[in-house]
Enzyme design. Structure first.
Site, PDB file in Angstrom:
ATOM      1  N   GLN A  88       6.040 -57.504  51.806  1.00 54.77           N
ATOM      2  CA  GLN A  88       7.340 -57.284  52.427  1.00 54.77           C
ATOM      3  C   GLN A  88       8.468 -57.144  51.399  1.00 54.77           C
ATOM      4  OE1 GLN A  88       8.025 -60.470  55.225  1.00 54.77           O
ATOM      5  NE2 GLN A  88       6.190 -60.000  56.418  1.00 54.77           N
ATOM      6  N   HIS A 118       9.159 -62.778  53.869  1.00 58.60           N
ATOM      7  CA  HIS A 118      10.349 -63.466  54.380  1.00 58.60           C
ATOM      8  C   HIS A 118      11.459 -63.586  53.336  1.00 58.60           C
ATOM      9  CE1 HIS A 118       8.337 -65.511  58.102  1.00 58.60           C
ATOM     10  NE2 HIS A 118       7.983 -64.244  57.957  1.00 58.60           N
ATOM     11  N   GLU A 126      15.576 -64.978  67.664  1.00 59.35           N
ATOM     12  CA  GLU A 126      16.863 -65.515  68.093  1.00 59.35           C
ATOM     13  C   GLU A 126      18.019 -64.564  67.795  1.00 59.35           C
ATOM     14  OE1 GLU A 126      15.839 -70.236  67.134  1.00 59.35           O
ATOM     15  OE2 GLU A 126      17.518 -69.226  66.132  1.00 59.35           O
ATOM     16  N   TYR A 168      20.792 -74.037  62.281  1.00 59.08           N
ATOM     17  CA  TYR A 168      20.200 -73.210  63.323  1.00 59.08           C
ATOM     18  C   TYR A 168      18.738 -73.563  63.611  1.00 59.08           C
ATOM     19  CZ  TYR A 168      24.622 -70.996  63.539  1.00 59.08           C
ATOM     20  OH  TYR A 168      25.969 -70.799  63.730  1.00 59.08           O
ATOM     21  N   TYR A 216       1.487 -68.683  64.358  1.00 57.61           N
ATOM     22  CA  TYR A 216       0.571 -67.562  64.558  1.00 57.61           C
ATOM     23  C   TYR A 216      -0.840 -68.032  64.884  1.00 57.61           C
ATOM     24  CZ  TYR A 216       4.312 -64.752  62.534  1.00 57.61           C
ATOM     25  OH  TYR A 216       5.506 -64.143  62.296  1.00 57.61           O
TER      26      TYR A 216
END
Length: 368
Positions: free
Chosen positions: A81, A146, A238, A248, A259
């Protein structure tokens, strides 16, 4: 052919009061290598800049012609990623020509999210110069997942940058002694503003914490609100109203599961943790967000445009009774993953599909 449809909420959970909106779709350019972000250049008919996660910056002219803009980012790391993420223009771009770019930097065993800026030439073919790294998230980590990487300017010309939890480091999102799972607020030169909420923690740049992997953030000048969204695990994506110094929740609070099917946390809410304004369960994987402030689609004025990867759609969220409701959704006929969204100065909506043969699409209203 591209299809726009209003959701029929008889089969879902929220009512919607909206008429179907006619949309024309045009394919502007093709052949992008995992495109990640796009921004319109302000000069008349100057076109767009598109980032490719694999490290390229592309100029796209109005006629769809693509030209690579030479770019050298310090320590760029491309794997999984990781790679080149967002691009935005400086508030004073007309005079300074600064572009701000977020990207992964480092090595397989020691990498993180970085922020750099570079000056774009005034004439085509575009060139970059005076590239400088402004911020490096700490600590370095292993893996290639991430990173966050979305950016937004606030009215005081400070910059918000989202940072992911590194996937394997999720517990650190609650730790104010690092940048995992945070949103940071920076000056135009990468410093910590004096009024940040945690001046004595880490390097003073943390704005909010308890995030998983946020890839959407916008400032809403009418409501004077920061909207932010983030990926959940299996469920619990969210949409948040972002406020300085607030928690948060990730991973001590979540509306999703792991997962593997295991429980991440027994808590869906806790005192001191901000509840989401809206959530997606099952997950659709929100990838970008834009505030609609154009005139081409007046029905969507003030709404949020959100692209989804796993959900393979663009959603239009509109406020209704002090909450957000999905008013309409759009899918491509080949069910493409949608990565990025932007609103052009004429009110048209521009999209990037997510693949090694990504497409740049323009959605516009039919002419009378």
């Amino acid at each position: 052919m591209l299809i726009l449809s209003v959701l029929l909420f008889g089969q879902l959970t929220f009512p919607v009061h909206a008429a179907e909106v006619a949309v024309i779709s045009d394919e502007i350019a093709v052949g992008f290598d995992y495109p990640w972000a796009l921004v319109q250049l302000p000069e008349r008919k100057a076109g767009w800049l598109v980032t490719e996660r694999t490290g390229q910056l592309i100029h796209v002219a109005d006629d769809g012609t693509k030209v690579q803009v030479p770019l050298q980012l310090p320590g760029l790391y491309v794997a999984g990623q990781s790679g080149l993420f967002d691009v935005i223009l400086a508030p004073d771009f007309a005079t300074s020509r600064w572009l701000y770019l977020s990207y992964a930097c480092g090595t397989p065993n020691a990498n993180t999210t970085c922020l750099a800026r570079t000056r774009l030439s005034k004439t085509t073919p575009y060139r970059t110069q005076a590239t400088e790294k402004l911020f490096t998230a700490r600590p370095l980590r292993k893996g290639a997942a991430h990173y966050g990487g979305r950016m937004a300017w606030l009215p005081d010309q400070t910059l918000l940058l989202t940072l992911g939890d590194g996937f394997d480091y999720r517990e650190q999102a609650q730790n104010l002694e690092n940048h995992f799972g945070k949103v940071v607020r920076l000056t135009m030169t990468g410093e910590a503003p004096a009024d940040n909420p945690f001046p004595d923690k880490t390097d003073g740049r943390i704005f909010s914490y308890g995030h998983r992997n946020s890839q959407g953030i916008v400032y809403d000048p009418t409501r004077k609100v920061i909207w932010q969204h983030e990926h959940g695990p299996r469920g619990g994506d969210e949409l948040n109203r972002l406020q300085a110094g607030r928690n948060y929740g990730w991973p001590i609070v979540s509306l999703g599961i792991d997962y593997t099917g295991a429980m991440v946390t027994p808590y869906e809410a806790l005192p001191g943790v901000v509840d989401p304004e809206y959530h997606w369960t099952p997950s659709l994987a929100p990838a970008d967000m834009a505030l609609y402030q154009g005139t081409m689609f007046p029905q969507w004025q003030g709404g949020l445009l959100i692209t989804h990867l796993a959900g393979k759609r663009l959603q239009v969220l509109m406020p209704e009774h002090d909450t957000w409701q999905v008013a309409a959704e759009y899918r491509t006929s080949n069910e493409a993953r949608l990565r990025a969204v932007a609103v052009a100065d004429d009110g048209a909506i521009w999209l990037l599909t997510d693949s090694d043969n990504g497409r740049l699409l323009r959605l516009s209203a039919p002419k009378d």
